[in-house]
Design a protein around this motif. Structure first.
Motif, PDB file in Angstrom:
ATOM      1  N   TYR B 136      -2.629  -3.531  -2.762  1.00 42.50           N
ATOM      2  CA  TYR B 136      -2.384  -4.230  -1.383  1.00 42.50           C
ATOM      3  C   TYR B 136      -3.462  -5.326  -1.210  1.00 42.50           C
ATOM      4  N   ALA B 137      -4.783  -4.958  -1.139  1.00 45.24           N
ATOM      5  CA  ALA B 137      -5.711  -6.117  -1.071  1.00 45.24           C
ATOM      6  C   ALA B 137      -5.735  -7.038  -2.093  1.00 45.24           C
ATOM      7  N   PHE B 138      -5.407  -6.765  -3.405  1.00 45.23           N
ATOM      8  CA  PHE B 138      -5.607  -7.747  -4.218  1.00 45.23           C
ATOM      9  C   PHE B 138      -4.346  -8.697  -3.985  1.00 45.23           C
ATOM     10  N   ARG B 139      -3.304  -8.394  -3.302  1.00 45.88           N
ATOM     11  CA  ARG B 139      -2.227  -9.124  -3.094  1.00 45.88           C
ATOM     12  C   ARG B 139      -2.500 -10.419  -2.111  1.00 45.88           C
ATOM     13  N   GLU B 140      -3.325  -9.981  -1.184  1.00 44.65           N
ATOM     14  CA  GLU B 140      -3.675 -10.974  -0.177  1.00 44.65           C
ATOM     15  C   GLU B 140      -4.848 -11.858  -0.694  1.00 44.65           C
ATOM     16  N   ARG B 141      -5.568 -11.248  -1.657  1.00 48.47           N
ATOM     17  CA  ARG B 141      -6.649 -12.191  -2.355  1.00 48.47           C
ATOM     18  C   ARG B 141      -5.980 -13.028  -2.983  1.00 48.47           C
ATOM     19  N   GLU B 142      -4.818 -12.810  -3.595  1.00 53.07           N
ATOM     20  CA  GLU B 142      -4.153 -13.737  -4.608  1.00 53.07           C
ATOM     21  C   GLU B 142      -3.871 -14.817  -3.657  1.00 53.07           C
ATOM     22  N   LEU B 143      -3.224 -14.572  -2.575  1.00 50.18           N
ATOM     23  CA  LEU B 143      -2.723 -15.902  -1.451  1.00 50.18           C
ATOM     24  C   LEU B 143      -4.033 -16.768  -1.305  1.00 50.18           C
ATOM     25  N   ILE B 184       0.159 -13.992   8.914  1.00 52.58           N
ATOM     26  CA  ILE B 184       0.348 -12.546   8.429  1.00 52.58           C
ATOM     27  C   ILE B 184      -0.926 -11.838   8.272  1.00 52.58           C
ATOM     28  N   PHE B 185      -1.860 -12.456   8.216  1.00 49.20           N
ATOM     29  CA  PHE B 185      -3.193 -11.518   7.704  1.00 49.20           C
ATOM     30  C   PHE B 185      -3.585 -10.484   8.468  1.00 49.20           C
ATOM     31  N   ASP B 186      -3.256 -10.560   9.879  1.00 49.00           N
ATOM     32  CA  ASP B 186      -3.902  -9.583  10.808  1.00 49.00           C
ATOM     33  C   ASP B 186      -2.648  -8.042  10.580  1.00 49.00           C
ATOM     34  N   GLU B 187      -1.541  -8.350  10.270  1.00 49.67           N
ATOM     35  CA  GLU B 187      -0.664  -7.144  10.107  1.00 49.67           C
ATOM     36  C   GLU B 187      -1.128  -6.548   8.732  1.00 49.67           C
ATOM     37  N   ARG B 188      -1.277  -7.438   7.887  1.00 50.44           N
ATOM     38  CA  ARG B 188      -2.007  -7.077   6.468  1.00 50.44           C
ATOM     39  C   ARG B 188      -2.946  -6.107   6.628  1.00 50.44           C
ATOM     40  N   ILE B 189      -4.184  -6.463   7.533  1.00 48.67           N
ATOM     41  CA  ILE B 189      -5.543  -5.619   7.646  1.00 48.67           C
ATOM     42  C   ILE B 189      -4.863  -4.261   8.325  1.00 48.67           C
ATOM     43  N   ASP B 190      -3.891  -4.385   9.010  1.00 46.10           N
ATOM     44  CA  ASP B 190      -3.393  -3.262   9.893  1.00 46.10           C
ATOM     45  C   ASP B 190      -2.835  -2.339   8.791  1.00 46.10           C
ATOM     46  N   THR B 191      -2.239  -2.726   7.799  1.00 52.51           N
ATOM     47  CA  THR B 191      -1.797  -1.816   6.674  1.00 52.51           C
ATOM     48  C   THR B 191      -2.959  -1.272   5.821  1.00 52.51           C
ATOM     49  N   TYR B 192      -4.298  -1.787   5.548  1.00 52.70           N
ATOM     50  CA  TYR B 192      -5.143  -1.136   5.098  1.00 52.70           C
ATOM     51  C   TYR B 192      -5.604   0.093   5.885  1.00 52.70           C
ATOM     52  N   GLU B 193      -5.650  -0.266   7.392  1.00 56.32           N
ATOM     53  CA  GLU B 193      -6.359   0.402   8.195  1.00 56.32           C
ATOM     54  C   GLU B 193      -5.558   1.866   8.121  1.00 56.32           C
TER      55      GLU B 193
END
Lengths: 164, 397
Positions: B136-143, B184-193
């Motif tokens: 998941y984290a690498f997906r956002e880093r790719e952005l 979208i980034f805040d939601e994505r951080i929720d996913t990791y949390e």
């Protein structure tokens, strides 16, 4: 507490042997080598500079005092940064590992690269260069393309081969 | 290396080598570990396998030529490294940076922080055994890396922040992509949390492990999220503001616990705050030039070079000879993702620095690893290294 008032207090404490100035937005204090350690200790214990950020050693081969140390100190509560500069005739100074533990790595690095010996350091070894390396690469006499050490390693047959 | 030695009749101290080729040391870090059974008695880090002599090279290059080398220090957030170096050189001249460039610098630095923390959460969780977060984290880093590619042409090692401003203005596509990303980034951080924060295995591996007290954190000189995880309320962006950071509203997360979990909480919150700063910067960013017109340092733009003879001469002179700085010493530091990244420049009045010292946060942070790991289990050592978040390019320089 601003830099000016700190300087005034320190000058009173150490019989005006120290002086300070501000240059390009940074505060510098010049301390003679014989009382520099006491100044550093006093800065931590009496003035709250609990955070030793960095130690920089500078080689000045053309000056009388050939080495210079610059201690980067920060007061976290009062948000004040000062640099204590110590000019040395010989590449030797007392350690500050007993005051700040971060000095362990920082002093080892300066010993390794500039060749300043810190008396009383518990474990003064090379840190970035290999243990069997000779010389100190950040001295001014050490040329950028100096390959003499690499060539001599081949002769000593230490099991490491470098291509020229 | 060292032989197996017997301390007393009851316990046997075994010395174990870890690294430099080890997947969880995040590079070429070597640790010599003394073990009593499974308990760590002593850890001695051995670094320098990646030493390239950056500080020596700096003394032989002009001020402009050194910028690409700063990319290769902390290679996970090259733009913060550029920023710290450029701020230090700009202090000699007191250059006024154009508004748009200041905002773009903040945007780049915060995106670099988010990218670096994403790599950290991915690899740290992977080390401890949580594989999913990595993907998941690498997906956002790719952005983020895509955005860097749009703006600078490079995913990493971008050298985009220059002395006096930014190399060139960003294309409109960059700001569009950025708008999409911050939404979208805040939601994505929720996913990791959701995957980690209340995960029982994660809590067992991190709570109370790798403890560093507030006094020790200051004494060992650790900076960045480790320092704030140990209860020291200090952030250079707020306490010694550089650039235009004083215009933004953001919180500095501080946790008192001083363990791996506290550092995890601090870094996750820092990602949210980075997103908050990005949102404000996007709203406020003005139009205008991105490079100062100060002739002492500024490189003339391509357009000018094609049209004006003087600009051509100026550009030729700056590239072939460089510019001279006044005599003296200065220091500038930025809150890099890993901690306080500082550049101490001694100038002799020439085109090259007389001495340049890089205060690398990972190098000083690694000095505290012995304190954190003493008394812990050998399996926790991997978690402790991950929580320090080291980059060997920066340690070895």
């Amino acid at each position: 507490m601003g830099f000016e008032s700190l300087l005034k207090e320190l000058a009173g404490k150490f019989d005006s042997k120290i002086n300070g100035y501000t240059q390009y937005g940074c505060n510098f204090i010049n301390a003679p080598a014989d009382i520099a350690k006491e100044v550093l200790k006093s800065l931590k214990c009496d003035y709250g500079f609990t955070y030793l950020v960095d130690i920089v050693a500078i080689h000045w081969p053309k000056k009388n005092e050939k080495f210079e140390l610059s201690y980067n100190l920060f007061n976290v509560d009062k948000k004040l940064r000062v640099f204590v500069k110590v000019a040395l005739a010989e590449p030797e100074f007392e350690t500050v590992t007993d005051i700040w533990k971060s000095a362990d790595f920082l002093e080892r690095e300066q010993y390794d690269l500039v060749g300043v010996t810190f008396k009383g350091h518990p474990d003064l070894r090379r840190i970035l260069m290999p243990d069997f390396f000779e010389g100190h690469p950040l001295r001014k006499e050490y040329g950028l393309k100096d390959r003499s050490w690499f060539n001599s390693v081949d002769e000593q047959n230490l099991g490491i081969k470098f291509t020229k | 290396m060292e032989n197996i030695s017997t301390k007393d009749n009851l316990s046997e101290i075994i010395t174990v080598n870890m690294g430099p080729q080890h997947p969880s040391t995040h590079g070429v870090l070597r640790l010599v570990v003394d073990l009593d059974g499974e308990t760590i008695v002593d850890v001695r880090p051995d670094v320098g396998f990646l030493h390239r002599g950056v500080e020596k090279l700096a003394e032989n290059r002009t001020y402009h030529q050194f910028i690409p080398l700063t990319d290769r220090l902390d290679y996970l957030s090259p733009l913060s490294n550029n920023l710290g170096y450029c701020l230090a050189v700009e202090k000699f001249f007191n250059v006024k940076i154009p508004e748009r460039a200041e905002y773009l610098r903040v945007i780049f630095a915060e995106l670099a922080r988010a990218a670096s923390h994403l790599v950290w959460i991915a690899t740290h969780a992977l080390d401890i055994g949580a594989m999913t977060v990595f993907l998941y984290a690498f997906r956002e880093r790719e952005l983020i890396l895509d955005m860097f590619e749009i703006a600078t042409g490079q995913r990493m090692t971008s050298s985009w922040i220059r002395i006096g401003g930014i190399r060139e203005d960003v294309p409109p596509l960059f700001l569009e992509k950025l708008k999409e990303f911050v939404s979208i980034f805040d939601e994505r951080i929720d996913t990791y949390e959701r995957l980690l924060t209340k995960n029982r295995i994660w809590l067992k591996r991190t709570v109370g492990v790798g403890y560093l007290s507030k006094e020790d954190a200051l004494s060992y000189g650790v900076s960045g999220p480790i320092m704030r995880g140990s209860g020291v309320d200090f952030d250079l962006r707020r306490d010694e503001p550089y650039g235009i950071y004083d215009r933004f509203e953001f919180d500095v997360p501080v946790r008192e616990e001083g363990d791996i979990y506290a550092r995890y909480q601090v870094r996750v919150e820092e990602m949210r705050q980075a997103n908050r700063i990005l949102k404000q910067a996007l709203e406020q960013i003005p139009e205008g030039p991105v490079m100062t017109d100060d002739p002492r340092v500024a490189m003339p733009s391509h357009q000018e070079v094609y049209e004006r003879m003087e600009a051509l001469i100026r550009r030729f002179y700056l590239i072939s000879k460089g510019f001279k700085t006044p005599k003296g010493e200065t220091y500038a530091c930025v809150e890099a993702p890993k901690g306080e990244l500082g550049y101490y420049i001694v100038s002799n009045g020439e085109e090259r620095p007389y001495r340049l010292k890089i205060r690398a946060p990972s190098f000083v942070n690694l000095g505290a690893i012995n304190k954190m790991a003493k008394g812990a289990m050998v399996a926790d050592l991997v978690g402790i290294i991950g929580s320090v978040d080291i980059v060997l390019g920066e340690i070895d320089r």
